[in-house]
Scaffold this motif. Structure first.
Motif, PDB file in Angstrom:
ATOM      1  N   LEU A 149      38.068  53.327  35.586  1.00  8.72           N
ATOM      2  CA  LEU A 149      38.847  51.706  36.193  1.00  8.72           C
ATOM      3  C   LEU A 149      38.140  51.172  36.979  1.00  8.72           C
ATOM      4  N   ALA A 150      36.546  50.926  37.272  1.00 10.90           N
ATOM      5  CA  ALA A 150      35.627  50.351  37.904  1.00 10.90           C
ATOM      6  C   ALA A 150      34.813  49.753  36.517  1.00 10.90           C
ATOM      7  N   ARG A 151      35.377  50.050  35.482  1.00 10.71           N
ATOM      8  CA  ARG A 151      34.992  49.587  34.085  1.00 10.71           C
ATOM      9  C   ARG A 151      35.963  48.845  33.711  1.00 10.71           C
ATOM     10  N   ASP A 152      37.415  48.635  34.131  1.00  5.67           N
ATOM     11  CA  ASP A 152      38.690  49.035  33.025  1.00  5.67           C
ATOM     12  C   ASP A 152      39.192  46.788  33.610  1.00  5.67           C
TER      13      ASP A 152
ATOM     14  N   ARG B 265      39.679  41.718  36.603  1.00  4.70           N
ATOM     15  CA  ARG B 265      40.304  40.103  37.167  1.00  4.70           C
ATOM     16  C   ARG B 265      40.787  39.855  38.894  1.00  4.70           C
ATOM     17  N   ALA B 266      41.453  41.176  39.355  1.00  4.27           N
ATOM     18  CA  ALA B 266      42.505  41.277  40.258  1.00  4.27           C
ATOM     19  C   ALA B 266      41.487  40.500  41.335  1.00  4.27           C
ATOM     20  N   ALA B 267      39.920  41.251  41.421  1.00  2.00           N
ATOM     21  CA  ALA B 267      38.867  40.943  41.881  1.00  2.00           C
ATOM     22  C   ALA B 267      38.566  39.472  42.057  1.00  2.00           C
TER      23      ALA B 267
ATOM     24  N   ALA C 266      36.895  43.093  51.495  1.00  2.33           N
ATOM     25  CA  ALA C 266      36.600  42.772  51.426  1.00  2.33           C
ATOM     26  C   ALA C 266      37.944  42.383  50.514  1.00  2.33           C
ATOM     27  N   PRO C 267      38.998  41.520  50.436  1.00  2.00           N
ATOM     28  CA  PRO C 267      39.699  41.279  49.146  1.00  2.00           C
ATOM     29  C   PRO C 267      39.696  41.456  48.366  1.00  2.00           C
ATOM     30  N   ALA C 268      38.210  41.542  47.500  1.00  2.00           N
ATOM     31  CA  ALA C 268      38.358  41.675  46.247  1.00  2.00           C
ATOM     32  C   ALA C 268      38.375  42.578  45.977  1.00  2.00           C
ATOM     33  N   CYS C 269      38.053  43.493  46.863  1.00  2.00           N
ATOM     34  CA  CYS C 269      38.099  44.650  47.058  1.00  2.00           C
ATOM     35  C   CYS C 269      39.717  45.819  46.554  1.00  2.00           C
ATOM     36  N   ALA C 270      39.829  45.014  47.602  1.00  2.81           N
ATOM     37  CA  ALA C 270      41.183  45.293  47.767  1.00  2.81           C
ATOM     38  C   ALA C 270      42.278  44.849  46.859  1.00  2.81           C
TER      39      ALA C 270
END
Length: 388
Positions: free
Chosen positions: A48-51, A56-58, A268-272
């Motif tokens: 999923l790190a490559r998905d 896009r969500a981040a 960070a919000p991107a990670c969340a």
């Protein structure tokens, strides 16, 4: 007259030279985008790190919220994304409540220190992750380290204690050997001796059990108020961060008194956002964890079939190849790299003396062609082992 003092950096140079001679020197090896090697070193168990969906969500979260959380969770570091992620994790794992941290390491530091302290006994498995070891050292509790997966030793330590309160701490899937803790038996011992059980699900969440809900869930203990779980968002969920799952009383104590929570900048919000999307993906694709376990079994059978030390039946995605000396393990990593395969290398102090190893990690998105290349690399490693 003061004595002549030596160069204050000399001891570091001497220690570095000694580590290099022993095969224990570490080095950073930066990756580049689009790196073509087959990766069996990372903890990206579900790919999923490559998905593109979490990516896009981040990206969207970074645009909406900015690049950082701007403060601790109790000041400005909590966003609606953090609250959504905590609810998603709670629901996915079947937990009463959840609290998100900026790393799994800090989640363990907070959970152990808040659940223990002076006047408490902590019983910790000798194979536990370094974050648990460090948390025990910081806990100010009395700590007893028990032999690996020895439930009898755990119960004896609990029964012989003078302290009123006690905490049993274990990994669920151990990070190097990849074996599974006897969670049901540990829970029973903890209940008999009026102790709490803390289980680090870092290498199990997203891989072990029905739909990847972890080993505690698989043992039927997800909602038990005497069980607290920690996890990371940087493995199966392909993001960054960590969390504690447990009863509301524990979550409240973490918010009020957990120094690694109170004094750390929030995730960070991107990670969340990436982690939240990953949790939803796994909920909607329950076959992914089974695929990762199946690939791990294939890797384990491959290792055994090539005459390398038997890694045992993988409980999750981790498959160790024990090679003994650090120098042999380093050579094996180089051989894998020559074949286009990136493998993990564990040496002391990450493992005991004599147990330096390759650590292979299965990914749900590995295909037949990838496995064929990995087999060629391990074949070359097996020849190295024979001639070592």
């Amino acid at each position: 007259m003061h004595p002549t003092r030596s160069d204050p950096l000399a001891r570091f140079r001497d220690a570095a030279a000694a580590r290099a001679a022993a095969g224990l020197k570490r080095a950073l090896r930066p990756r580049a985008p689009g790196d073509p090697v087959i990766d069996v070193a990372s903890n990206d168990y579900l790919g999923l790190a490559r998905d593109p969906r979490p990516a896009r969500a981040a990206a969207e979260a970074a645009i909406a919220w900015g690049t950082g959380s701007t403060g601790s969770r109790l000041v400005t570091g909590s966003t609606t994304l953090h609250a959504e992620l905590e609810e998603a994790l709670r629901r996915f794992a079947g937990a009463p409540a959840a609290l998100v941290f900026s790393s799994g390491y800090l989640a363990n530091l907070a959970a152990v220190t808040v659940l223990s302290g002076r006047g408490t006994l902590v019983v910790s498995d000798e194979g536990n992750h370094a974050s648990i070891v460090d948390a025990c050292r910081l806990s100010r509790a009395r700590v007893v380290v028990t032999p690996h997966k020895d439930v009898t030793a755990v119960e004896k330590a609990l029964a012989d204690r003078d302290e009123e309160h006690a905490l049993v701490v274990t990994d669920s899937v151990f990070s190097v050997d990849g074996d599974l803790a006897p969670i049901a038996a540990l829970h029973a011992a903890a209940v008999r001796q009026s102790a709490l059980l803390l289980v680090d699900e870092a290498h199990a969440m997203g891989v072990v059990g029905e739909g990847g809900r972890g080993a505690v869930h698989a043992a039927g203990l997800a909602g038990d108020p005497r069980v607290v779980r920690t996890l990371t968002l940087s493995k199966s969920f392909g993001s960054q961060g960590g969390a504690v799952l447990g009863p509301p009383e524990v979550i409240e104590a973490l918010v009020d008194t957990g120094r690694p929570f109170i004094f750390d900048t929030g995730l960070a919000p991107a990670c969340a956002a990436a982690a939240l999307t990953a949790v939803r993906i796994v909920e909607g694709a329950p076959e992914l964890p089974g695929r990762a376990r199946s690939i791990a079994r294939e890797l384990g059978a491959m290792v055994t079939g090539l005459g390398l030390p038997d890694p045992g039946l993988p409980a999750g995605a981790v498959v160790p190849v024990v090679l003994g000396r650090p120098q042999v393990a380093l050579r094996a990593v180089a051989i894998c790299a020559d074949h286009g395969v990136r493998a993990g290398c564990f040496r002391p102090p990450s493992v005991p003396e004599g147990r330096s190893c390759l650590r292979l990690t299965a990914r749900a998105d590995l295909g037949c062609d990838d496995l064929a290349v990995i087999k060629r690399a391990l074949t070359a490693v097996s020849e190295l082992k024979v001639n070592a």
